[in-house]
Design an enzyme around this catalytic site. Sequence first.
Site, PDB file in Angstrom:
ATOM      1  N   CYS A   1      -5.375  -2.964   2.083  1.00  0.00           N
ATOM      2  CA  CYS A   1      -5.327  -3.066   3.551  1.00  0.00           C
ATOM      3  C   CYS A   1      -6.478  -2.976   4.193  1.00  0.00           C
ATOM      4  CB  CYS A   1      -4.480  -1.821   4.177  1.00  0.00           C
ATOM      5  SG  CYS A   1      -3.780  -2.215   5.801  1.00  0.00           S
TER       6      CYS A   1
ATOM      7  N   LYS B   1      -9.228   2.135  -2.163  1.00  0.00           N
ATOM      8  CA  LYS B   1      -9.522   1.768  -0.816  1.00  0.00           C
ATOM      9  C   LYS B   1     -10.800   2.031  -0.276  1.00  0.00           C
ATOM     10  CE  LYS B   1      -7.119   1.421   3.711  1.00  0.00           C
ATOM     11  NZ  LYS B   1      -5.696   1.784   4.400  1.00  0.00           N
TER      12      LYS B   1
ATOM     13  N   GLU C   1       0.776  -1.225  -0.333  1.00  0.00           N
ATOM     14  CA  GLU C   1      -0.014  -0.036  -0.129  1.00  0.00           C
ATOM     15  C   GLU C   1       0.757   1.332  -0.067  1.00  0.00           C
ATOM     16  OE1 GLU C   1      -3.594   1.864   3.012  1.00  0.00           O
ATOM     17  OE2 GLU C   1      -2.203   0.438   3.415  1.00  0.00           O
TER      18      GLU C   1
END
Length: 569
Positions: A154, A118, A47
């Site tokens: 994540c 994300k 990330e």
Amino acid sequence: MTDRPSIRVALAQLNPTVGDVAGNRDLIAAAYEEALDAGADLVVTPELSLVGYPPRDLLHRGALLDACEDALSDLAALTADGPALVVGTPDRYEGPGRPLRNVAAVCADGEVTARGTKRLLPTYDVFDEDRYFEPGTDPTTVEVAGAVVGISVCEDAWNETILGSVRRYEADPLGDLASAGADLLVNVSASPFHVGKGRFRESLFADHARRNDRPVVFVDQVGANDELTFDGRSFVLGPDGGVWARSPEFESDVRVVDVPLDGSAPDGGERDRVAPAIEHEAELARRAVRVGIRDYVRKSGFEDVVVGMSGGVDSSVVTTLAAEALGPEHVLGVAMPARYTSDASTEDARRVAETLGIDFEVIPIEGPFTAFLDALGPVFDDRERGVTEENVQARVRGTTLMALSNEFGALVLTPDNKSEAAVGYCTLYGDMVGALAPIGDCLKERVYALADRLNTVPDPRFDGPPIPERVIERPPSAELREDQTDADDLPPYDVVDPVLRDYMEGGLDRDALVETGHDPAVVDRVLELLHRSEYKRWQEVPLLRVTPRAFGMGWRYPLAARYDAVRGE
């Protein structure tokens, strides 16, 4: 699902430097070339790998975002005749909402073909992503070498009930990817370390793999940036949650894995694919602190450190870890005896330095200490001497260390531990001076566990176990008055530490602490000192996080407040 039997994935576990976009681009490019030579179909980086995690308010700088866009174009060009590449990067967003997105950009055929945004943005503990990013709303899948790959970032995976009785998020990004037809679930991550996190992470993702009946690829950042360390421990899990591959902890690594997509298990070679997990808690803390020291010093543009060596266990542990991290030639140990310093303390400090092979200096501070007392005497008049004079000694030592730092261009490491910081048993502008507190998130009990581990498994560069038994066995003392020990001013650490751990990490309030068996008087004393000492911690140097609840980024209590932790109001 695809008819393709497998896909060859490269787990590029990298150590980016925050803000060094050009350097991070080169790290990614080197890993890509290694994966290309190994015949990978897909290369996955962590990330925000282009900018490093956490970039914080650097994300407000337009020039940095321009650099990321240019670097991403450079990396995409590499894929014209090679495998696909997933790169973590900030991405400008036109809105409405926040001006950026946290994306995993997919590069293939020489261009950026997709940007997986994300969806879940953490704002708890050390995270503050809602400050910068606009969340995504839809799943992102791409076709790579005939397989459908689902891309997540994540926190998108951290929504399971395994985290607690109540889910933090309603959305299920990984489930959405499976429903969208993904054959393989890929998660790019910058998941900070604490002791036990690696094992927990594998358990969390195993649940995802089983629930969605898909193999899962997880690629984490490694190294350290500021207070946060990252263990890596990237992995590939099968649909049954079994570990098919694992990268080593606290090391950069490019691991190329054939991931079956037809429900079968990987062919042989498990020893080469699955790095052993470190389960020894003291060894995990040792490696995290060691990496944290190395990266903090080197990424800040320095090479050398200075440590004040009292002959006690804290400074001995910090000095040893610094020598492991940077090499003995980059560490200067300094003993600063005064009238209350025992000969044993200076002798033990010297023995540690000699065993480590570091430079060592003895700079007596009795002269400047006496000069301060003489100068202050007329003002203090006939007042009884006490903590003020004790603190003067500590501040003379702090001034001495900072002078050495300025003269030799070396960073000062402070040996303060979490137990002392919690109850304020430390001196502002004295033992608290420096650039980094390596064991600032280690309770005293963990400091002793580290000392034991450093002696039991000593670095082969050293001349045997580095910390003398007398250092470990002698009662802790600041040696700021005659025959002083820490127990004169505090309850014993083996009583204090469990209270701190249950209060900070367990979230137990006063009554719950007492109900679990802690002495009410000790609980009241510790909680009073803890909250009364907040002003000191606001001025404390950065520490290295090794527990789920550290001071610093993850501890955001008010400074000027009236909260009675004993009464709970």
